[in-house]
Design an enzyme around this catalytic site. Structure first.
Site, PDB file in Angstrom:
ATOM      1  CD  GLU A  79      -1.606   0.036   3.773  1.00 49.98           C
ATOM      2  OE1 GLU A  79      -1.814   1.453   3.987  1.00 49.98           O
ATOM      3  OE2 GLU A  79      -1.611  -1.012   3.986  1.00 49.98           O
ATOM      4  CB  CYS A 111      -2.144  -4.686   6.716  1.00 51.74           C
ATOM      5  SG  CYS A 111      -1.527  -3.068   6.704  1.00 51.74           S
ATOM      6  CG  HIS A 233      -2.055  -6.855  10.469  1.00 52.68           C
ATOM      7  ND1 HIS A 233      -1.776  -6.183   9.665  1.00 52.68           N
ATOM      8  CD2 HIS A 233      -2.918  -5.431  10.961  1.00 52.68           C
ATOM      9  CE1 HIS A 233      -1.064  -5.366   9.750  1.00 52.68           C
ATOM     10  NE2 HIS A 233      -1.966  -4.762  10.375  1.00 52.68           N
ATOM     11  CE  LYS A 242      -7.433  -2.940  22.605  1.00 51.51           C
ATOM     12  NZ  LYS A 242      -7.864  -2.052  24.519  1.00 51.51           N
TER      13      LYS A 242
HETATM   14  P1  HMG Z   1      -3.867   6.659  21.346  1.00 52.99           P
HETATM   15  O1  HMG Z   1      -4.348   7.792  21.023  1.00 52.99           O
HETATM   16  O2  HMG Z   1      -2.348   7.450  21.106  1.00 52.99           O
HETATM   17  O3  HMG Z   1      -3.581   5.877  22.321  1.00 52.99           O
HETATM   18  O4  HMG Z   1      -3.776   6.072  19.862  1.00 52.99           O
HETATM   19  P2  HMG Z   1      -4.591   5.151  22.897  1.00 52.99           P
HETATM   20  O5  HMG Z   1      -5.443   6.275  24.398  1.00 52.99           O
HETATM   21  O6  HMG Z   1      -5.216   4.102  22.002  1.00 52.99           O
HETATM   22  O7  HMG Z   1      -4.220   4.309  24.184  1.00 52.99           O
HETATM   23  C1  HMG Z   1      -3.275   3.343  23.090  1.00 52.99           C
HETATM   24  C2  HMG Z   1      -3.066   1.960  24.971  1.00 52.99           C
HETATM   25  O8  HMG Z   1      -2.112   2.834  26.073  1.00 52.99           O
HETATM   26  C3  HMG Z   1      -4.542   2.353  25.716  1.00 52.99           C
HETATM   27  O9  HMG Z   1      -4.237   0.595  25.824  1.00 52.99           O
HETATM   28  C4  HMG Z   1      -4.309   2.662  27.077  1.00 52.99           C
HETATM   29  O10 HMG Z   1      -4.770   2.239  28.179  1.00 52.99           O
HETATM   30  C5  HMG Z   1      -2.642   2.434  27.286  1.00 52.99           C
HETATM   31  P3  HMG Z   1      -6.160  -0.072  26.101  1.00 52.99           P
HETATM   32  O11 HMG Z   1      -7.078   0.313  26.222  1.00 52.99           O
HETATM   33  O12 HMG Z   1      -5.974  -0.102  24.457  1.00 52.99           O
HETATM   34  O13 HMG Z   1      -5.864  -1.646  25.864  1.00 52.99           O
HETATM   35  N1  HMG Z   1      -1.635   3.101  28.391  1.00 52.99           N
HETATM   36  C6  HMG Z   1      -0.848   3.537  29.025  1.00 52.99           C
HETATM   37  N2  HMG Z   1      -0.517   1.853  29.357  1.00 52.99           N
HETATM   38  C7  HMG Z   1       0.171   1.774  30.169  1.00 52.99           C
HETATM   39  N3  HMG Z   1       1.048   3.059  30.725  1.00 52.99           N
HETATM   40  C8  HMG Z   1       0.893   3.685  30.564  1.00 52.99           C
HETATM   41  C9  HMG Z   1      -0.105   4.027  29.172  1.00 52.99           C
HETATM   42  N4  HMG Z   1      -0.611   5.095  29.523  1.00 52.99           N
HETATM   43  C10 HMG Z   1      -2.194   4.685  27.815  1.00 52.99           C
HETATM   44  N5  HMG Z   1       1.072   5.297  30.816  1.00 52.99           N
HETATM   45  C11 HMG Z   1      -3.259   4.147  18.152  1.00 52.99           C
HETATM   46  C12 HMG Z   1      -2.962   4.707  20.283  1.00 52.99           C
HETATM   47  C13 HMG Z   1      -2.619   2.888  18.322  1.00 52.99           C
HETATM   48  C14 HMG Z   1      -4.802   3.677  18.201  1.00 52.99           C
HETATM   49  C15 HMG Z   1      -2.774   5.235  17.191  1.00 52.99           C
HETATM   50  O14 HMG Z   1      -1.167   4.394  17.216  1.00 52.99           O
HETATM   51  C16 HMG Z   1      -3.066   4.572  16.038  1.00 52.99           C
HETATM   52  O15 HMG Z   1      -3.949   5.523  15.519  1.00 52.99           O
HETATM   53  N6  HMG Z   1      -2.643   4.162  14.946  1.00 52.99           N
HETATM   54  C17 HMG Z   1      -2.637   4.188  13.415  1.00 52.99           C
HETATM   55  C18 HMG Z   1      -3.996   3.091  13.836  1.00 52.99           C
HETATM   56  C19 HMG Z   1      -3.300   2.266  14.153  1.00 52.99           C
HETATM   57  O16 HMG Z   1      -2.366   1.035  14.376  1.00 52.99           O
HETATM   58  N7  HMG Z   1      -4.661   0.780  14.089  1.00 52.99           N
HETATM   59  C20 HMG Z   1      -4.803  -0.833  14.701  1.00 52.99           C
HETATM   60  C21 HMG Z   1      -5.444  -1.089  13.802  1.00 52.99           C
HETATM   61  S1  HMG Z   1      -6.700  -1.234  12.440  1.00 52.99           S
HETATM   62  C22 HMG Z   1      -4.911  -1.877  11.632  1.00 52.99           C
HETATM   63  O17 HMG Z   1      -3.930  -3.093  11.844  1.00 52.99           O
HETATM   64  C23 HMG Z   1      -4.936  -1.878   9.835  1.00 52.99           C
HETATM   65  C24 HMG Z   1      -3.637  -1.146   9.594  1.00 52.99           C
HETATM   66  O18 HMG Z   1      -1.972  -1.816   9.484  1.00 52.99           O
HETATM   67  C25 HMG Z   1      -3.750  -0.491   8.957  1.00 52.99           C
HETATM   68  C26 HMG Z   1      -3.696  -1.117   7.444  1.00 52.99           C
HETATM   69  O19 HMG Z   1      -4.370  -1.775   6.833  1.00 52.99           O
HETATM   70  O20 HMG Z   1      -2.899  -0.653   5.364  1.00 52.99           O
HETATM   71  C27 HMG Z   1      -3.489   0.560  11.111  1.00 52.99           C
END
Ligand code: HMG
Length: 392
Positions: A79, A111, A233, A242
């Protein structure tokens, strides 16, 4: 008919940034990245590594002259394409000296497309007993400096040789795919970085996995105990975990939960130190699992492929006795270990240089033995690649 993965290799560019350093620089608690997201290092690619050179670097070590005569199709799943028209596999086919009477195409669906490529290869080979297909999953995951997605970036390529009588993994005839129209993550052609709804993307991933697991178990009558392990993935290591936990419910015995969760950790060893490599992430995870987990002959692995947009697929593979002889754990560990660490400032320079297409080969070429091919220049929109040590 037995068709599957006969050879499997990967390439990760020679630079990384520590997630702890990145968190500190962004004034975020490091545990959010290392525990909450589950990443310790993030691969950073220089301008001189695009999806084509990474693909060649991933494939060239594993192919023999005989393979190159037998390969009848080259598919690049990506991609991060560099051209709307010309398939990246044409350059790769040429640089790898694959016989000329081969088909070359590029496939896209976020992906997921490497899985589509493997299933296409399986069908294509069903009436070509002596032929092989080279599948390359190659991507650069970039969300922008200081963006929400920044800690889930990465870069790399996985190469797979699909053939009859494979020596690593037989692909079973049990795959189930599922498509749903969702705007969780996408990459409009006008934009430099993807558009992403992080929270929705996590939910969409889990929904896809649950929907598929229900349908897959209904159709196949398989359950958790039919598998030694699962492979996901891996956009970040916490994501697969998760989703997996949603089916490791209270009714599942603790021994099964612990066995499968231990194996999950083995499957994300390499991804934790690399980050998201989009199309290749599931298959990097498969390599990590095969090189870090102890299996018995003929055990089965369940694989979940996911691409935003969204398409998911669950399928299984059966291990071929002696599969470990086809892997090169020592080399892979050395490739990851010998990467050069960048400070956050240096990473930001690399990032901006990539956006501006500014080559700095003096900094980028580190003479590591794994980076054999690099992009030297782009002139008149033509990409010029060179072999390290063979610059003339
Ligand atoms: P965010 O808003 O920065 O973080 O986004 P968050 O608030 O979701 O926190 C992440 C985790 O850290 C949470 O855990 C928090 O609790 C924890 P969860 O509730 O999810 O279990 N946390 C802590 N843990 C320990 N100590 C601390 C602490 N503070 C918070 N102090 C996000 C994170 C991954 C969403 C962002 O980085 C993002 O948008 N990334 C890109 C999208 C992505 O990877 N999505 C995954 C699913 S989609 C997919 O896999 C397809 C993809 O590969 C693309 C394709 O297909 O081409 C992306």
């Amino acid at each position: 008919m037995i068709i599957g993965i006969d050879k499997l290799d990967f390439y990760i560019p020679n630079f990384y940034v520590s997630m702890t350093d990145l968190a500190k620089a962004r004034q975020i608690e490091p545990e959010k990245f290392t525990i909450g997201i589950g990443q310790t290092k993030m691969a950073v690619n220089p301008v001189s590594q695009d999806i084509i050179s990474m693909g060649v670097n991933a494939a060239q070590n594993m192919l023999t002259e005989e393979d190159k005569k037998d390969i009848e199709m080259v598919v690049v799943a990506t991609e991060s394409g560099v051209d709307h028209s010309k398939a990246a596999s044409i350059e790769i086919h040429s640089m790898l000296n694959i016989q000329p009477f081969a088909r070359c195409i590029e496939m896209k669906e976020a992906c997921y497309s490497a899985t589509a490529a493997i299933q296409l290869a399986k069908d294509f080979l069903s009436n070509r007993p002596d032929k092989k297909v080279l599948v390359i999953a190659s991507d650069i995951a970039r969300y922008g400096l200081n963006s929400g997605g920044e800690p889930t970036q990465g870069a790399g390529a996985v190469a797979m040789l699909i053939s009859h009588n494979p020596r690593i993994l037989t692909l079973n005839d049990d795959s189930v795919a599922h498509t749903t129209n969702v705007y969780d993550f996408w990459r409009p052609t006008s934009e430099k970085y993807p558009v992403v709804d992080g929270a929705l993307s996590k939910d969409a991933y889990i929904d896809s996995f649950n929907t598929l697991w229900n349908e897959y178990t209904k159709r196949t009558k398989y359950g958790l105990n039919d598998f030694e392990s699962f492979c996901f993935h891996v956009p970040f290591t916490k994501m697969g975990q998760k989703a997996f936990k949603t089916i490791l419910s209270e009714n599942v015995e603790d021994s099964t939960k612990n066995r499968l969760m231990d194996a999950y950790q083995d499957s994300v060893n390499y991804n934790r130190d690399v980050g998201n490599i989009y199309t290749g992430s599931l298959y990097l995870s498969l390599i990590s699992l095969l090189e870090n987990h102890e299996f018995q002959d003929d055990q089965k692995i369940c694989l979940f492929s996911y691409g935003s947009g969204a398409v998911g697929e669950i399928f299984s593979g059966s291990l071929v006795p002696g599969y470990e002889k086809m892997l090169d754990k020592e080399r892979h560990l050395d490739m990851l270990k010998s990467r050069k660490e960048l400070t956050v400032e240096e990473y930001e320079h690399f990032f901006n240089r990539f956006d501006n297409g500014e080559f700095d080969l003096e900094q980028e070429l580190t003479q590591d033995p794994y980076t054999k091919v690099y992009l030297d220049s782009i002139e008149g929109h033509i990409r010029n690649y060179k072999q390290q040590g063979n610059e003339s």
